[in-house]
Enzyme design. Structure first.
Site, PDB file in Angstrom:
ATOM      1  N   ARG A  35     -45.187  57.566  36.851  1.00 61.15           N
ATOM      2  CA  ARG A  35     -46.295  56.595  36.929  1.00 61.15           C
ATOM      3  C   ARG A  35     -47.618  57.344  37.030  1.00 61.15           C
ATOM      4  O   ARG A  35     -48.184  57.724  36.029  1.00 61.15           O
ATOM      5  CB  ARG A  35     -46.084  55.647  38.104  1.00 61.15           C
ATOM      6  CG  ARG A  35     -44.798  54.835  37.985  1.00 61.15           C
ATOM      7  CD  ARG A  35     -44.602  53.956  39.176  1.00 61.15           C
ATOM      8  NE  ARG A  35     -45.486  52.809  39.119  1.00 61.15           N
ATOM      9  CZ  ARG A  35     -45.151  51.644  38.593  1.00 61.15           C
ATOM     10  NH1 ARG A  35     -43.959  51.465  38.096  1.00 61.15           N
ATOM     11  NH2 ARG A  35     -46.002  50.647  38.567  1.00 61.15           N
ATOM     12  N   GLY A  39     -48.570  59.055  43.749  1.00 58.10           N
ATOM     13  CA  GLY A  39     -47.501  58.164  44.187  1.00 58.10           C
ATOM     14  C   GLY A  39     -47.998  56.873  44.813  1.00 58.10           C
ATOM     15  O   GLY A  39     -49.128  56.431  44.557  1.00 58.10           O
ATOM     16  N   CYS A  41     -48.770  56.251  47.925  1.00 56.56           N
ATOM     17  CA  CYS A  41     -49.871  56.451  48.882  1.00 56.56           C
ATOM     18  C   CYS A  41     -51.243  56.324  48.215  1.00 56.56           C
ATOM     19  O   CYS A  41     -52.069  55.517  48.638  1.00 56.56           O
ATOM     20  CB  CYS A  41     -49.721  57.825  49.523  1.00 56.56           C
ATOM     21  SG  CYS A  41     -51.159  58.321  50.480  1.00 56.56           S
ATOM     22  N   VAL A 185     -45.860  46.773  59.038  1.00 52.79           N
ATOM     23  CA  VAL A 185     -47.133  47.467  58.811  1.00 52.79           C
ATOM     24  C   VAL A 185     -47.879  46.907  57.602  1.00 52.79           C
ATOM     25  O   VAL A 185     -49.058  46.549  57.694  1.00 52.79           O
ATOM     26  CB  VAL A 185     -46.882  48.977  58.622  1.00 52.79           C
ATOM     27  CG1 VAL A 185     -48.188  49.734  58.684  1.00 52.79           C
ATOM     28  CG2 VAL A 185     -45.941  49.488  59.671  1.00 52.79           C
ATOM     29  N   ILE A 186     -47.193  46.794  56.465  1.00 49.01           N
ATOM     30  CA  ILE A 186     -47.869  46.299  55.254  1.00 49.01           C
ATOM     31  C   ILE A 186     -48.298  44.855  55.472  1.00 49.01           C
ATOM     32  O   ILE A 186     -49.437  44.471  55.174  1.00 49.01           O
ATOM     33  CB  ILE A 186     -46.945  46.404  54.016  1.00 49.01           C
ATOM     34  CG1 ILE A 186     -46.626  47.865  53.719  1.00 49.01           C
ATOM     35  CG2 ILE A 186     -47.576  45.715  52.801  1.00 49.01           C
ATOM     36  CD1 ILE A 186     -45.722  48.089  52.527  1.00 49.01           C
ATOM     37  N   GLU A 205     -41.802  36.273  60.234  1.00 41.96           N
ATOM     38  CA  GLU A 205     -41.151  37.520  60.667  1.00 41.96           C
ATOM     39  C   GLU A 205     -39.803  37.199  61.307  1.00 41.96           C
ATOM     40  O   GLU A 205     -39.684  36.293  62.119  1.00 41.96           O
ATOM     41  CB  GLU A 205     -42.093  38.255  61.631  1.00 41.96           C
ATOM     42  CG  GLU A 205     -41.473  39.373  62.449  1.00 41.96           C
ATOM     43  CD  GLU A 205     -40.841  40.490  61.623  1.00 41.96           C
ATOM     44  OE1 GLU A 205     -41.503  41.033  60.739  1.00 41.96           O
ATOM     45  OE2 GLU A 205     -39.658  40.815  61.879  1.00 41.96           O
ATOM     46  N   ASP A 308     -40.316  59.912  51.647  1.00 41.22           N
ATOM     47  CA  ASP A 308     -39.572  58.667  51.900  1.00 41.22           C
ATOM     48  C   ASP A 308     -38.108  58.729  51.445  1.00 41.22           C
ATOM     49  O   ASP A 308     -37.266  58.013  51.976  1.00 41.22           O
ATOM     50  CB  ASP A 308     -40.237  57.486  51.166  1.00 41.22           C
ATOM     51  CG  ASP A 308     -41.529  57.047  51.834  1.00 41.22           C
ATOM     52  OD1 ASP A 308     -41.991  57.742  52.761  1.00 41.22           O
ATOM     53  OD2 ASP A 308     -42.090  56.017  51.416  1.00 41.22           O
ATOM     54  N   HIS A 441     -68.541  63.563  74.579  1.00 38.38           N
ATOM     55  CA  HIS A 441     -68.951  62.322  75.246  1.00 38.38           C
ATOM     56  C   HIS A 441     -70.225  61.805  74.592  1.00 38.38           C
ATOM     57  O   HIS A 441     -71.118  62.594  74.315  1.00 38.38           O
ATOM     58  CB  HIS A 441     -69.205  62.592  76.727  1.00 38.38           C
ATOM     59  CG  HIS A 441     -69.740  61.390  77.445  1.00 38.38           C
ATOM     60  ND1 HIS A 441     -68.926  60.351  77.851  1.00 38.38           N
ATOM     61  CD2 HIS A 441     -71.009  61.045  77.787  1.00 38.38           C
ATOM     62  CE1 HIS A 441     -69.673  59.426  78.434  1.00 38.38           C
ATOM     63  NE2 HIS A 441     -70.941  59.824  78.397  1.00 38.38           N
TER      64      HIS A 441
HETATM   65  P1  NAI Z   1     -41.802  47.449  57.974  1.00 38.57           P
HETATM   66  O1  NAI Z   1     -40.461  48.012  58.203  1.00 38.57           O
HETATM   67  O2  NAI Z   1     -42.983  47.989  58.688  1.00 38.57           O
HETATM   68  O3  NAI Z   1     -41.788  45.872  58.288  1.00 38.57           O
HETATM   69  C1  NAI Z   1     -40.923  44.982  57.667  1.00 38.57           C
HETATM   70  C2  NAI Z   1     -40.773  43.767  58.542  1.00 38.57           C
HETATM   71  O4  NAI Z   1     -40.127  42.749  57.775  1.00 38.57           O
HETATM   72  C3  NAI Z   1     -39.924  44.001  59.766  1.00 38.57           C
HETATM   73  O5  NAI Z   1     -40.636  43.591  60.910  1.00 38.57           O
HETATM   74  C4  NAI Z   1     -38.686  43.141  59.519  1.00 38.57           C
HETATM   75  O6  NAI Z   1     -38.150  42.593  60.697  1.00 38.57           O
HETATM   76  C5  NAI Z   1     -39.239  42.064  58.604  1.00 38.57           C
HETATM   77  N1  NAI Z   1     -38.257  41.432  57.731  1.00 38.57           N
HETATM   78  C6  NAI Z   1     -37.288  42.021  57.012  1.00 38.57           C
HETATM   79  N2  NAI Z   1     -36.618  41.100  56.274  1.00 38.57           N
HETATM   80  C7  NAI Z   1     -37.198  39.914  56.522  1.00 38.57           C
HETATM   81  C8  NAI Z   1     -36.971  38.584  56.075  1.00 38.57           C
HETATM   82  N3  NAI Z   1     -36.007  38.327  55.199  1.00 38.57           N
HETATM   83  N4  NAI Z   1     -37.751  37.598  56.564  1.00 38.57           N
HETATM   84  C9  NAI Z   1     -38.730  37.874  57.454  1.00 38.57           C
HETATM   85  N5  NAI Z   1     -38.992  39.093  57.901  1.00 38.57           N
HETATM   86  C10 NAI Z   1     -38.237  40.107  57.453  1.00 38.57           C
HETATM   87  O7  NAI Z   1     -42.004  47.498  56.385  1.00 38.57           O
HETATM   88  P2  NAI Z   1     -43.282  47.292  55.487  1.00 38.57           P
HETATM   89  O8  NAI Z   1     -44.369  46.595  56.222  1.00 38.57           O
HETATM   90  O9  NAI Z   1     -42.756  46.670  54.235  1.00 38.57           O
HETATM   91  O10 NAI Z   1     -43.774  48.756  55.207  1.00 38.57           O
HETATM   92  C11 NAI Z   1     -42.928  49.657  54.501  1.00 38.57           C
HETATM   93  C12 NAI Z   1     -43.161  51.086  54.879  1.00 38.57           C
HETATM   94  O11 NAI Z   1     -44.439  51.517  54.510  1.00 38.57           O
HETATM   95  C13 NAI Z   1     -43.011  51.332  56.357  1.00 38.57           C
HETATM   96  O12 NAI Z   1     -42.104  52.406  56.533  1.00 38.57           O
HETATM   97  C14 NAI Z   1     -44.356  51.710  56.814  1.00 38.57           C
HETATM   98  O13 NAI Z   1     -44.316  52.697  57.837  1.00 38.57           O
HETATM   99  C15 NAI Z   1     -45.051  52.226  55.569  1.00 38.57           C
HETATM  100  N6  NAI Z   1     -46.460  51.884  55.641  1.00 38.57           N
HETATM  101  C16 NAI Z   1     -47.268  52.616  56.466  1.00 38.57           C
HETATM  102  C17 NAI Z   1     -48.581  52.290  56.621  1.00 38.57           C
HETATM  103  C18 NAI Z   1     -49.412  53.049  57.572  1.00 38.57           C
HETATM  104  O14 NAI Z   1     -49.024  54.125  57.986  1.00 38.57           O
HETATM  105  N7  NAI Z   1     -50.557  52.537  57.979  1.00 38.57           N
HETATM  106  C19 NAI Z   1     -49.191  51.177  55.883  1.00 38.57           C
HETATM  107  C20 NAI Z   1     -48.239  50.446  55.096  1.00 38.57           C
HETATM  108  C21 NAI Z   1     -46.941  50.825  54.973  1.00 38.57           C
END
Ligand code: NAI
Length: 460
Positions: A35, A39, A41, A185-186, A205, A308, A441
């Site tokens: 792509r 990536g 990020c 997080v997303i 959630e 990942d 400070h």
């Molecule tokens: P996540 O693992 O943070 O959250 C997914 C959420 O979806 C969980 O709370 C889970 O319980 C819920 N879930 C799962 N299946 C479901 C369903 N069928 N119905 C309702 N809720 C459900 O995953 P996310 O937000 O998709 O992020 C993916 C990855 O990207 C993570 O590993 C994250 O660390 C990384 N990321 C990091 C960021 C940062 O460092 N600021 C920003 C965005 C993503």
């Protein structure tokens, strides 16, 4: 057949940084990316989302600026212009990575690559119909969104009514009502953006808390703040169907639904190990992710996996460090990956950041710990820059040694401040030495220093 020392599969943070370090270490290196370099990020994750969130923060600070003497009339935010700015920022960074690869003599192959087998002293990879030979392999194929088997979800994704992080960051028209499946997080970062620009947001959630692994009080604080701002959290809800203009769910046997004109699917990510040819050389995977040791070695000698794809900590900054460890191992330099001081950040407004253990994770490991908790309002700068807002600083110490083993923050600059706590955990310095560090400070970060001196909280 073109011959290299190292073939890197995937040009995300693990892939491009691994290629960079390998080239700097004298390895003839090729990196394959189907792509765009950078990536997820750079193209559809960390950087584009931060660009959007900064625009939203600027807008909402102006909109709610009365307490700071700011009065604005006819203030508006143009979502289309925000997206156009994001495209510019991403382009700049991606071309920066490409320039670096060129300057270091890394060959960038813009094609999907798959491992095809072993040779006498290495491996073969085919990309774009060409065969490449390499002594070493670094697998850095990243991750993709989890698509749960929910009726209507696949169809919604095809029609564009349902989006993942990729599509939502390119969404031209601001939705009126966004339903977010997954309050991790997303989900929270996008809920924060769309809530700030005036979209109605409902977060559905599965768990009883938002923000996944985030420390419980920090996650509760975020939930309170965003609930006050109008985000509708439906917790403990299992999505049962995605229909036309609605997401249906079930909670304790009761059916419910959220009406919406767009859906974000953010229910986690899974490692990309299919179609990579791992089986041709016997690379071991477990639950879909490549198994690695602390040197990022796989079970096959001369094959490493970083980022990942090994499913250990799906964060770009983890990927950078893992790639460095892998390349150091290739170059015969002693190095090992540590996962105990990796910060995690949610770029909401305020931000939430954590590193190391929470009281609960530490106790689950059998450690005796105590915590100190402070309001961010102990910080002069925090008070100067916020109005009627609170924030949290919670530090976790090991009983007996008084060693800092965790820090959890909610407040402005938390993403930047967490580095100081992470460094303290990383160096394993005793508390007495940490207390001698001089902080600038006034900074919000002084809250960490304050926490080191505060007495043990009787409430924890
Ligand atoms: P996540 O693992 O943070 O959250 C997914 C959420 O979806 C969980 O709370 C889970 O319980 C819920 N879930 C799962 N299946 C479901 C369903 N069928 N119905 C309702 N809720 C459900 O995953 P996310 O937000 O998709 O992020 C993916 C990855 O990207 C993570 O590993 C994250 O660390 C990384 N990321 C990091 C960021 C940062 O460092 N600021 C920003 C965005 C993503």
């Amino acid at each position: 057949m073109e011959e290299f020392d190292l073939l890197v599969l995937g040009g995300g943070p693990a892939g491009y940084l691994g290629a960079e370090r390998a080239a700097q270490g004298g390895l003839k290196t090729a990196v394959f990316e189907e792509r765009a370099l950078g990536g997820v990020c750079l193209n559809e994750g960390c950087i584009p989302s931060k660009t959007l969130l900064y625009c939203a923060k600027t807008y909402s600070h102006a909109l709610h600026g009365e307490a700071f003497g700011i009065r604005a009339e006819n203030l508006s935010i143009d979502h289309g212009a925000v997206i156009r700015r994001k495209v510019k920022v991403v382009k700049m960074l991606v071309s920066g990575v490409a320039a670096k690869m060129k300057a270091l003599g890394v060959e960038v192959v813009a094609a999907r690559a798959a491992i095809t087998g072993k040779t006498a002293d290495g491996f073969t990879v085919v990309a774009g119909g060409v065969t490449y030979a390499g002594k070493y392999l670094l697998v850095a194929t990243g991750s993709a969104p989890v698509i749960p088997p929910i009726p209507g979800l696949g169809e919604g994704l095809e029609r564009g009514f349902v989006m993942t992080n990729r599509e939502i960051l390119d969404l031209a028209k601001q939705p009126e009502h966004l339903a977010v499946i997954g309050g991790g997080v997303i989900g929270l970062e996008m809920a924060s953006y769309f809530n700030a620009i005036g979209t109605k947001v409902t977060v559905i959630e599965l768990l009883d808390k938002i923000a996944g692994q985030t420390e419980d009080e920090a996650s509760a604080m975020l939930q309170t703040i965003y609930t006050k701002r109008g985000v509708d959290f439906r917790l403990g809800c299992r999505v049962t169907e995605v229909g036309d203009h609605a997401v249906a769910y079930e909670k304790d046997g009761q059916a419910g639904h959220a009406e919406c004109d767009a859906v974000l699917l953010s229910a986690g990510r899974r490692a990309v190990t299919q179609g990579v040819g791992l089986e041709t050389i016997g690379v071991y995977t477990d639950r879909g992710a490549i198994v690695t040791d602390d040197k990022m070695r796989t079970n096959i000698p001369h094959v490493w996996a970083a980022g990942d794809v090994n499913g250990r900590s799906m964060l770009a900054h983890t990927a950078y460090r893992e790639a460095e460890v892998a390349v150091n191992d290739m170059l015969g330099k002693a190095d090992a990956m540590r996962y105990d001081a990796i910060p995690s950040v949610i770029y909401t407004d305020p931000e939430a950041a954590g590193v190391g253990e929470t009281v609960e994770t530490a106790r689950a490991k059998g450690l005796s710990v105590y915590a100190k908790k402070l309001s961010m309002r102990h910080s002069g700068r925090f008070l100067a820059e916020t109005d009627r807002q609170d924030g949290l600083c919670k530090l976790v110490f090991e009983e007996g040694t008084d060693r800092l083993i965790g820090a959890h923050l909610v407040g402005s600059y938390a993403s930047e401040i967490i580095l100081s706590a992470g460094t303290m955990i990383n160096t394993r310095w005793p508390l007495d030495s940490l207390k001698k560090i001089v902080f600038a400070h006034p900074t919000v970060g002084e809250i960490i220093r304050e926490g080191l001196f505060e007495g043990q909280s009787p409430h924890l």
